[in-house]
Scaffold this active site. Structure first.
Site, mmCIF file in Angstrom:
data_model
loop_
_atom_site.group_PDB
_atom_site.id
_atom_site.type_symbol
_atom_site.label_atom_id
_atom_site.label_comp_id
_atom_site.label_asym_id
_atom_site.label_seq_id
_atom_site.Cartn_x
_atom_site.Cartn_y
_atom_site.Cartn_z
ATOM 1 N N ALA B 20 0.860 -1.190 0.000
ATOM 2 C CA ALA B 20 0.000 0.000 0.000
ATOM 3 C C ALA B 20 0.893 1.235 0.000
ATOM 4 O O ALA B 20 2.119 1.126 0.061
ATOM 5 C CB ALA B 20 -0.889 -0.026 1.228
ATOM 6 N N CYS B 21 0.278 2.403 -0.033
ATOM 7 C CA CYS B 21 0.976 3.683 -0.025
ATOM 8 C C CYS B 21 1.986 3.732 1.122
ATOM 9 O O CYS B 21 1.627 3.371 2.238
ATOM 10 C CB CYS B 21 -0.049 4.803 0.141
ATOM 11 S SG CYS B 21 0.644 6.435 0.208
ATOM 12 N N PRO B 22 3.213 4.159 0.939
ATOM 13 C CA PRO B 22 3.815 4.692 -0.288
ATOM 14 C C PRO B 22 4.559 3.639 -1.115
ATOM 15 O O PRO B 22 5.396 4.011 -1.938
ATOM 16 C CB PRO B 22 4.803 5.711 0.268
ATOM 17 C CG PRO B 22 5.321 5.042 1.510
ATOM 18 C CD PRO B 22 4.178 4.225 2.062
ATOM 19 N N GLY B 23 4.285 2.382 -0.912
ATOM 20 C CA GLY B 23 5.011 1.299 -1.585
ATOM 21 C C GLY B 23 5.128 1.432 -3.088
ATOM 22 O O GLY B 23 6.235 1.431 -3.635
ATOM 23 N N ASP B 47 -3.484 -0.370 -5.372
ATOM 24 C CA ASP B 47 -3.939 0.842 -4.682
ATOM 25 C C ASP B 47 -4.313 1.878 -5.736
ATOM 26 O O ASP B 47 -3.465 2.360 -6.479
ATOM 27 C CB ASP B 47 -2.795 1.353 -3.781
ATOM 28 C CG ASP B 47 -3.140 2.651 -3.073
ATOM 29 O OD1 ASP B 47 -4.294 3.117 -3.187
ATOM 30 O OD2 ASP B 47 -2.243 3.209 -2.414
#
Lengths: 184, 83
Positions: B20-23, B47
């Site tokens: 998920a963010c920031p991945g 996402d």
């Protein structure tokens, strides 16, 4: 040389000087974050914003003070302390993984619940975020006064490659050079 | 739109579906170095926020945003490396 050309030359000179002065003052492509909170949610937000900025090639400095220090403690490490330091050490969370939530703490049930939900949604844990931060060169500046007050020693902090120990003067310098500064 | 995107010659494919963010943004940042100038990079993300993230990021990093479409439960986001 006519009077007009002389005036123009003077004007160019004065403009050049002003541009140079402005360039010296202009903020760089930098982000400065202040982390005072020792809450898990706010610490995670700090590192996510820092990493987002790093993806934009911004230089990122995080100034960590007061309750924020808990996130930098390594539970495997120990340091020699006086009585007060030992008391603080015992009362403060021993690592980033042990931080409480700012809301819905629910007597300790909140953090494991949030961690479970984060895992379900593939969100990175605070430990993973800090590892990414190290990889992207995000700098952590630890407030020495807060360390002193709370009896936290360098020897008990995590191994982070871009970490140093500073006072408020460094923080002010950092945010003056930065485009933005957020304080959590 | 998705037909045109599917037909693109992709130089680098980034599978960021596991994070998920920031991945996804960080994975894109890590991978852009492996993409040749002029090449297309495709970021796969589960996402939806990645779409606008990559749009803005491409603009700021002086790359070109190409497009996106929803695949089977995730999004494919395309950008072209310009610099």
């Amino acid at each position: 040389m006519s009077e007009e050309t002389m005036n123009q030359e003077e004007m160019i000179k004065s403009l050049m000087a002003r541009v140079e002065a402005l360039e010296e003052q202009a903020p760089g492509d930098k982000l400065c974050l202040g982390l005072m909170s020792g809450d898990l949610d706010k610490t995670i937000a700090t590192f996510i914003i820092a990493l987002g900025a790093a993806a934009y090639d911004m230089e990122v400095d995080i100034f960590v003070t007061f309750w924020g220090l808990s996130a930098l403690r390594d539970p495997k490490k120990h340091a020699k302390k006086d009585l007060l330091g030992k008391m603080f050490g015992a009362m403060l969370p021993k690592s980033a993984g042990k931080l409480p939530l700012s809301k819905m703490q629910m007597m300790g049930m909140g953090p494991p619940m949030i961690k479970m939900v984060m895992k379900m949604h593939n969100a990175k844990s605070i430990e993973e975020l800090m590892k990414d931060a190290a990889e992207f060169g995000i700098r952590i500046h630890v407030c020495t006064m807060a360390m002193e007050l709370m009896g936290i020693k360098k020897e008990e902090l995590i191994d982070y490659p871009h970490m140093d120990f500073v006072g408020v003067g460094a923080f002010v310098g950092m945010f003056q050079e930065s485009k933005q500064c957020f304080f959590m | 739109m998705s037909e045109e995107l599917k037909a693109l010659d992709v130089a680098v494919e980034v599978d960021a579906r596991g994070t998920a963010c920031p991945g996804p943004l960080l994975d894109a940042k890590r991978a852009i170095g492996d993409c040749p100038v002029g090449g297309v990079m495709c970021v796969m993300s589960s996402d939806e926020g990645t779409i606008i993230d990559i749009q803005r990021w491409s603009k700021k990093m002086k790359h070109e945003y190409v497009g996106d479409y929803e695949d089977d439960g995730f999004w494919r986001v395309y950008m072209k490396k310009l610099v």
